[in-house]
Design a protein around this motif. Structure first.
Motif, PDB file in Angstrom:
ATOM      1  N   PHE A 117     -15.971   6.974   6.944  1.00 48.41           N
ATOM      2  CA  PHE A 117     -17.438   6.972   6.883  1.00 48.41           C
ATOM      3  C   PHE A 117     -17.917   6.935   5.434  1.00 48.41           C
ATOM      4  O   PHE A 117     -19.083   6.600   5.163  1.00 48.41           O
ATOM      5  N   LEU A 118     -17.030   7.264   4.496  1.00 55.28           N
ATOM      6  CA  LEU A 118     -17.383   7.252   3.077  1.00 55.28           C
ATOM      7  C   LEU A 118     -17.219   5.887   2.417  1.00 55.28           C
ATOM      8  O   LEU A 118     -17.636   5.686   1.274  1.00 55.28           O
ATOM      9  N   GLU A 119     -16.627   4.942   3.146  1.00 54.81           N
ATOM     10  CA  GLU A 119     -16.357   3.636   2.547  1.00 54.81           C
ATOM     11  C   GLU A 119     -17.600   2.971   1.950  1.00 54.81           C
ATOM     12  O   GLU A 119     -17.533   2.439   0.835  1.00 54.81           O
ATOM     13  N   PRO A 120     -18.768   3.021   2.630  1.00 57.75           N
ATOM     14  CA  PRO A 120     -19.956   2.381   2.052  1.00 57.75           C
ATOM     15  C   PRO A 120     -20.334   2.945   0.684  1.00 57.75           C
ATOM     16  O   PRO A 120     -20.816   2.221  -0.181  1.00 57.75           O
ATOM     17  N   PHE A 121     -20.098   4.242   0.475  1.00 57.75           N
ATOM     18  CA  PHE A 121     -20.430   4.830  -0.833  1.00 57.75           C
ATOM     19  C   PHE A 121     -19.582   4.177  -1.923  1.00 57.75           C
ATOM     20  O   PHE A 121     -20.083   3.851  -3.003  1.00 57.75           O
ATOM     21  N   TRP A 122     -18.318   3.973  -1.650  1.00 53.63           N
ATOM     22  CA  TRP A 122     -17.435   3.390  -2.671  1.00 53.63           C
ATOM     23  C   TRP A 122     -17.737   1.916  -2.885  1.00 53.63           C
ATOM     24  O   TRP A 122     -17.611   1.399  -3.995  1.00 53.63           O
ATOM     25  N   ILE A 123     -18.165   1.236  -1.831  1.00 62.95           N
ATOM     26  CA  ILE A 123     -18.580  -0.156  -1.981  1.00 62.95           C
ATOM     27  C   ILE A 123     -19.846  -0.238  -2.845  1.00 62.95           C
ATOM     28  O   ILE A 123     -19.957  -1.082  -3.734  1.00 62.95           O
ATOM     29  N   GLN A 124     -20.780   0.681  -2.610  1.00 58.32           N
ATOM     30  CA  GLN A 124     -22.003   0.724  -3.441  1.00 58.32           C
ATOM     31  C   GLN A 124     -21.667   0.996  -4.900  1.00 58.32           C
ATOM     32  O   GLN A 124     -22.381   0.567  -5.797  1.00 58.32           O
ATOM     33  N   ASN A 125     -20.615   1.749  -5.143  1.00 53.38           N
ATOM     34  CA  ASN A 125     -20.232   2.110  -6.510  1.00 53.38           C
ATOM     35  C   ASN A 125     -19.058   1.280  -7.007  1.00 53.38           C
ATOM     36  O   ASN A 125     -18.225   1.749  -7.782  1.00 53.38           O
ATOM     37  N   ALA A 126     -19.025   0.036  -6.579  1.00 47.30           N
ATOM     38  CA  ALA A 126     -17.878  -0.840  -6.859  1.00 47.30           C
ATOM     39  C   ALA A 126     -17.563  -0.950  -8.342  1.00 47.30           C
ATOM     40  O   ALA A 126     -16.410  -0.834  -8.756  1.00 47.30           O
ATOM     41  N   ALA A 127     -18.608  -1.169  -9.147  1.00 52.08           N
ATOM     42  CA  ALA A 127     -18.346  -1.436 -10.563  1.00 52.08           C
ATOM     43  C   ALA A 127     -17.740  -0.228 -11.271  1.00 52.08           C
ATOM     44  O   ALA A 127     -16.886  -0.376 -12.136  1.00 52.08           O
ATOM     45  N   ASN A 128     -18.177   0.960 -10.902  1.00 49.99           N
ATOM     46  CA  ASN A 128     -17.678   2.152 -11.597  1.00 49.99           C
ATOM     47  C   ASN A 128     -16.340   2.648 -11.091  1.00 49.99           C
ATOM     48  O   ASN A 128     -15.707   3.484 -11.734  1.00 49.99           O
ATOM     49  N   THR A 129     -15.951   2.171  -9.936  1.00 52.42           N
ATOM     50  CA  THR A 129     -14.711   2.700  -9.361  1.00 52.42           C
ATOM     51  C   THR A 129     -13.577   1.682  -9.296  1.00 52.42           C
ATOM     52  O   THR A 129     -12.493   1.992  -8.818  1.00 52.42           O
ATOM     53  N   ALA A 130     -13.847   0.466  -9.775  1.00 56.43           N
ATOM     54  CA  ALA A 130     -12.760  -0.522  -9.850  1.00 56.43           C
ATOM     55  C   ALA A 130     -11.795  -0.087 -10.948  1.00 56.43           C
ATOM     56  O   ALA A 130     -12.215   0.447 -11.975  1.00 56.43           O
ATOM     57  N   VAL A 131     -10.530  -0.313 -10.711  1.00 52.40           N
ATOM     58  CA  VAL A 131      -9.502   0.037 -11.699  1.00 52.40           C
ATOM     59  C   VAL A 131      -8.661  -1.202 -11.973  1.00 52.40           C
ATOM     60  O   VAL A 131      -8.240  -1.877 -11.031  1.00 52.40           O
ATOM     61  N   VAL A 132      -8.441  -1.494 -13.239  1.00 53.00           N
ATOM     62  CA  VAL A 132      -7.542  -2.590 -13.597  1.00 53.00           C
ATOM     63  C   VAL A 132      -6.281  -1.980 -14.202  1.00 53.00           C
ATOM     64  O   VAL A 132      -6.353  -1.284 -15.209  1.00 53.00           O
ATOM     65  N   ILE A 133      -5.161  -2.219 -13.550  1.00 50.63           N
ATOM     66  CA  ILE A 133      -3.899  -1.674 -14.052  1.00 50.63           C
ATOM     67  C   ILE A 133      -3.063  -2.820 -14.613  1.00 50.63           C
ATOM     68  O   ILE A 133      -2.749  -3.779 -13.888  1.00 50.63           O
ATOM     69  N   SER A 134      -2.721  -2.714 -15.889  1.00 51.28           N
ATOM     70  CA  SER A 134      -1.929  -3.773 -16.531  1.00 51.28           C
ATOM     71  C   SER A 134      -0.476  -3.699 -16.069  1.00 51.28           C
ATOM     72  O   SER A 134      -0.022  -2.673 -15.567  1.00 51.28           O
ATOM     73  N   GLY A 135       0.239  -4.784 -16.264  1.00 51.12           N
ATOM     74  CA  GLY A 135       1.651  -4.830 -15.885  1.00 51.12           C
ATOM     75  C   GLY A 135       2.521  -3.885 -16.688  1.00 51.12           C
ATOM     76  O   GLY A 135       3.643  -3.579 -16.286  1.00 51.12           O
ATOM     77  N   TRP A 136       2.025  -3.407 -17.793  1.00 53.27           N
ATOM     78  CA  TRP A 136       2.820  -2.504 -18.626  1.00 53.27           C
ATOM     79  C   TRP A 136       2.214  -1.094 -18.670  1.00 53.27           C
ATOM     80  O   TRP A 136       2.580  -0.284 -19.498  1.00 53.27           O
ATOM     81  N   HIS A 137       1.339  -0.809 -17.714  1.00 51.31           N
ATOM     82  CA  HIS A 137       0.692   0.517 -17.710  1.00 51.31           C
ATOM     83  C   HIS A 137       1.698   1.634 -17.457  1.00 51.31           C
ATOM     84  O   HIS A 137       2.380   1.638 -16.431  1.00 51.31           O
ATOM     85  N   ARG A 138       1.793   2.565 -18.421  1.00 49.74           N
ATOM     86  CA  ARG A 138       2.537   3.805 -18.214  1.00 49.74           C
ATOM     87  C   ARG A 138       3.899   3.600 -17.545  1.00 49.74           C
ATOM     88  O   ARG A 138       4.139   4.089 -16.427  1.00 49.74           O
ATOM     89  N   MET A 139       4.793   2.925 -18.223  1.00 52.59           N
ATOM     90  CA  MET A 139       6.106   2.675 -17.664  1.00 52.59           C
ATOM     91  C   MET A 139       7.018   3.895 -17.725  1.00 52.59           C
ATOM     92  O   MET A 139       7.938   4.028 -16.932  1.00 52.59           O
ATOM     93  N   SER A 140       6.738   4.811 -18.662  1.00 43.64           N
ATOM     94  CA  SER A 140       7.643   5.953 -18.853  1.00 43.64           C
ATOM     95  C   SER A 140       7.536   6.986 -17.736  1.00 43.64           C
ATOM     96  O   SER A 140       6.537   7.074 -17.062  1.00 43.64           O
ATOM     97  N   TYR A 141       8.590   7.771 -17.596  1.00 41.64           N
ATOM     98  CA  TYR A 141       8.581   8.880 -16.640  1.00 41.64           C
ATOM     99  C   TYR A 141       7.485   9.886 -16.967  1.00 41.64           C
ATOM    100  O   TYR A 141       6.917  10.498 -16.071  1.00 41.64           O
ATOM    101  N   ASN A 142       7.244  10.066 -18.289  1.00 37.37           N
ATOM    102  CA  ASN A 142       6.310  11.102 -18.721  1.00 37.37           C
ATOM    103  C   ASN A 142       5.102  10.533 -19.443  1.00 37.37           C
ATOM    104  O   ASN A 142       5.159   9.457 -20.028  1.00 37.37           O
ATOM    105  N   TYR A 143       4.021  11.320 -19.416  1.00 46.02           N
ATOM    106  CA  TYR A 143       2.907  11.056 -20.309  1.00 46.02           C
ATOM    107  C   TYR A 143       3.326  11.512 -21.709  1.00 46.02           C
ATOM    108  O   TYR A 143       4.419  12.053 -21.897  1.00 46.02           O
ATOM    109  N   ALA A 144       2.440  11.298 -22.692  1.00 49.39           N
ATOM    110  CA  ALA A 144       2.683  11.829 -24.044  1.00 49.39           C
ATOM    111  C   ALA A 144       2.870  13.350 -23.910  1.00 49.39           C
ATOM    112  O   ALA A 144       2.364  13.956 -22.985  1.00 49.39           O
ATOM    113  N   HIS A 145       3.585  13.944 -24.808  1.00 51.34           N
ATOM    114  CA  HIS A 145       3.916  15.377 -24.783  1.00 51.34           C
ATOM    115  C   HIS A 145       4.824  15.750 -23.609  1.00 51.34           C
ATOM    116  O   HIS A 145       4.945  16.925 -23.279  1.00 51.34           O
ATOM    117  N   GLY A 146       5.437  14.752 -22.987  1.00 46.02           N
ATOM    118  CA  GLY A 146       6.465  15.062 -21.994  1.00 46.02           C
ATOM    119  C   GLY A 146       6.001  15.585 -20.660  1.00 46.02           C
ATOM    120  O   GLY A 146       6.806  16.023 -19.839  1.00 46.02           O
TER     121      GLY A 146
END
Lengths: 470, 470
Positions: A117-146
């Motif tokens: 039932f919440l789907e319409p809210f996310w459709i209305q907020n499409a621009a702010n909630t779209a995510v683009v993930i690059s092919g090299w996004h965060r390949m490591s097991y850990n974030y910075a600082h381990g």
């Protein structure tokens, strides 16, 4: 005569030359202006088309989203035909390649815990909630600082709880899990006795979410076992000297009531429904272990993301170890997506989101209550109003599920009664209650809710007729 | 005279009129052509600027990717300043807000299993591997038809194995997990005896990946326990009438050798390294349970995605149940991302990807071998060439790790010896071997590998000096 002819040609000639000159000036101005327009267009073109490597994926996502599926289906980027065309996945009751074929005798399916039932809210907020993930996004097991937890996401969640006023997070630890499901198990491990000759007894109050029993039993640990429900006298008598771990679901699944523990010992609070769209928020919850999920807040069940807020450092470290041993941390793609979704959720102090969700749930409960007011055969759970700090008003709970009871003595399989009326619900025994109850999901798409109301209205309107009419 | 003047005016007039006519024709053709060009541009403009709701996220992703971080760091979209600017996360040895500050005395850190050496390949393939996830992508717990595994991804993986020729998948079942880590545990549960008075003995051959022991022990099940290593005589004697589950890692972590089971009973094959970039592929693996991961194939460890290929239906159903009980399925965001990455991996029969990866690993092994040929203090694991079906040639293995042995009698803590030479490696005891060995990761970024070679070359060049020199 000749002089007149002379004058005529002369005048005509000069007029013609004047026209020549004007045409030339006009051409100069026009072409020059066109060139400048072209140049300006060139520049705007360049600045709008600064997208390079993302453009293909973005265009594909938009093309897929634009597939109308006749308004009764959805297409997604992970499912395309071999020539790259969107594939419509049809909603309940619809079929065909464009989801335009409606099945008149279709049943309302209201078993799932999805919050579509919440789907319409996310459709209305499409621009702010779209995510683009690059092919090299965060390949490591850990974030910075381990670490394996995204700090920005943790901060966002703390802010979310502060805005919603539903949990104390200051001075508390946080652990992420693959949905609340994984954290329930992590909490049991963390609290368990560590003594195989005296394993912890894990308990929950009826009705309760089946995963508590199924998961706890499945892991067959030496250090804990699922004892059963808290109401059983046997449990009460036999736990005097034994280690008890109690699941407290508040608001409860399925009835939506705020609950307290039965025993005074170790408790794991499953608080996935403790949000303004499902219940008034009288105070921030302040328990030793509180578990929440994206699934029951924003509706993103497919992402599998949950978090636990923990008081005790030792328990925190054990839960973190559990996650580490289970799967070496949770997906960083999911953490990015959760961040994007939650950043929009907390926008404007959460008002657009929580008002959207609460308004929808209120409308549905009002309509359901109105329909059931005409029934003696079926009843809903009682709801009593109390104060909500978030909306600053006294209001009724608006639970995710209707906990429908069949009141007639012969209707001891309520799920079957509803099924005969073309409503597919979840029988009470799935939640360790009797089959006189059945659980109906109210968090379905609008179309599905409309169908549910039609089916209930039909069922209820038949009440004055005999059973044979049914 | 007048007549001549007359004729002159007349001719000039007609010339001027002809010029006017030509000018008018010219203007008509030009303006008409310009209009058509404008219209064509209008259409192309429209089709290039059809991006709407994705544009903001796409522009943000590109702006973040464009942050150079002096070439010694990376920025990601999940970590921005409060005013939306990228934050540089610096590589080893670099610091500063733009990662331009180099630390001369920096140690080469080669402990991790990250495959960041593959990052340039994904950057080169940016357009094909970018993923745009909408705010309403796959909100439900299930895909269509009630499943929790993306069919397109399963098909892609089957195709991948067919191309690489490294595993039989036809007629086999597949289960997804949160990394190979989760699937190792799922497999142990699925194979375990189910008899608490005779729990299964879980074993592995030294050296082995620590998670086998740590994870198995952690779950403290009634039905299995970690017995130890297969080489111990005690194990061999005591397992005659007992249920045995053996972890077989092939190629092995850390030495890269292809392994066979010691016992003839139930075996779980951890084959995460069985790809052309790490080893020749003599034949498709054909085992009862084979586990692979994205982490060790494409380098996307942060995504937490693995898969198991299973022969027996009963084992398959138990492993599926494990995933369901643990966390109700794995993230659908991650499954989408895995699909995108793997679609590019299998492009052109995998040649661009596997050739890139294999070339890099070969270069590194050649350089390492050359450096170590000058050493008597340190040695590498033996490598023997054999036939690779994928590259259709006889070639040496190019394992992910160097399994370095300290040959001098006094160097019984090899990790410490390397640390004194500013190389941080993983001691052999972490893999249940002796500390005379230490594990060195060769799958690091190019900068890190260059530093590693400098440090090794220094260490080796000091060998003819005394220990005091060290």
């Amino acid at each position: 005569m000749n002089k007149m002819k002379n004058n005529c040609y002369g005048i005509c000639f000069f007029i013609s030359v004047a026209i020549n000159i004007l045409l030339c000036i006009g051409i100069y101005l026009y072409i020059g202006g066109a060139r400048r327009r072209d140049m300006k267009q060139e520049i705007s073109w360049q600045s709008s088309l600064t997208l390079t490597w993302t453009e293909k994926a973005a265009a594909e996502a938009e093309a897929v989203a634009a597939a109308s599926c006749s308004g009764h289906g959805r297409a997604f980027v992970d499912r395309l035909t071999s020539d790259g065309q969107p594939v419509c996945e049809c909603f309940n009751c619809y079929s065909g390649s464009d989801c335009s074929v409606y099945s008149l005798e279709c049943a309302a399916v209201v078993t799932s815990g999805d919050l579509t039932f919440l789907e319409p809210f996310w459709i209305q907020n499409a621009a702010n909630t779209a995510v683009v993930i690059s092919g090299w996004h965060r390949m490591s097991y850990n974030y910075a600082h381990g670490t394996k937890m995204l700090t920005e996401l943790e901060n966002c969640i703390r802010k979310l709880h502060s805005i919603a006023g539903n949990a104390v997070t200051e001075g508390r630890y946080m652990v992420f899990g693959v949905g609340s499901a994984q954290l329930l198990s992590a909490a049991v491990y963390a609290l368990s006795s560590g003594n195989s000759s005296s394993p912890s007894n894990v308990l929950a109050s009826i009705p309760f979410y089946w995963l508590f029993r199924d998961q706890t039993s499945f892991f067959s640990s030496k250090y804990f076992e699922f004892e059963g429900n808290t109401n059983s006298l046997q449990s009460k008598n036999s736990t005097n000297n034994q280690d008890v771990i109690e699941f407290v679901t508040s608001p409860n699944n399925p009835d939506g009531e705020l609950k307290k523990p039965v025993f005074g010992g170790k408790a794991i609070y499953d608080q996935v429904f403790y949000w303004p769209h499902f219940t008034p928020i009288p105070e921030p919850s302040d328990q030793d272990i509180m578990i929440f999920s994206l699934s029951k807040l924003t509706g993103h069940a497919g992402s599998r993301f949950g978090w636990a807020i923990i008081k005790d450092r030792d328990v925190y470290e054990k839960m973190l170890l559990y996650i580490s041993m289970s799967d070496v941390g949770i997906s960083q793609d999911t953490q990015l997506r959760a961040l994007k979704i939650l950043e929009t959720t907390i926008d404007e102090d959460g008002k657009p989101f929580f008002e959207f969700a609460y308004t929808k749930m209120t409308e549905r409960w009002d309509r359901l209550t109105s329909a059931f007011s005409k029934s003696t055969r079926f009843s809903l759970q009682n709801r009593h109003p109390f104060h909500c700090n978030y909306f600053n008003e006294t209001r009724l709970p608006t639970p995710a599920f209707a906990w429908v009871k069949c009141e007639r003595e012969e209707d001891n399989d309520c799920r079957a009664v509803l099924e005969a009326g073309k409503i597919i619900s979840l029988s009470g025994s799935r939640l360790s209650a009797t089959d006189r109850y059945t659980r109906v999901s109210l968090t379905v798409r609008q179309d599905d809710f409309e169908l549910l109301m039609i089916r209930f209205t039909n069922l209820i309107s038949l009440e004055n007729g005999s059973l044979q009419t049914m």
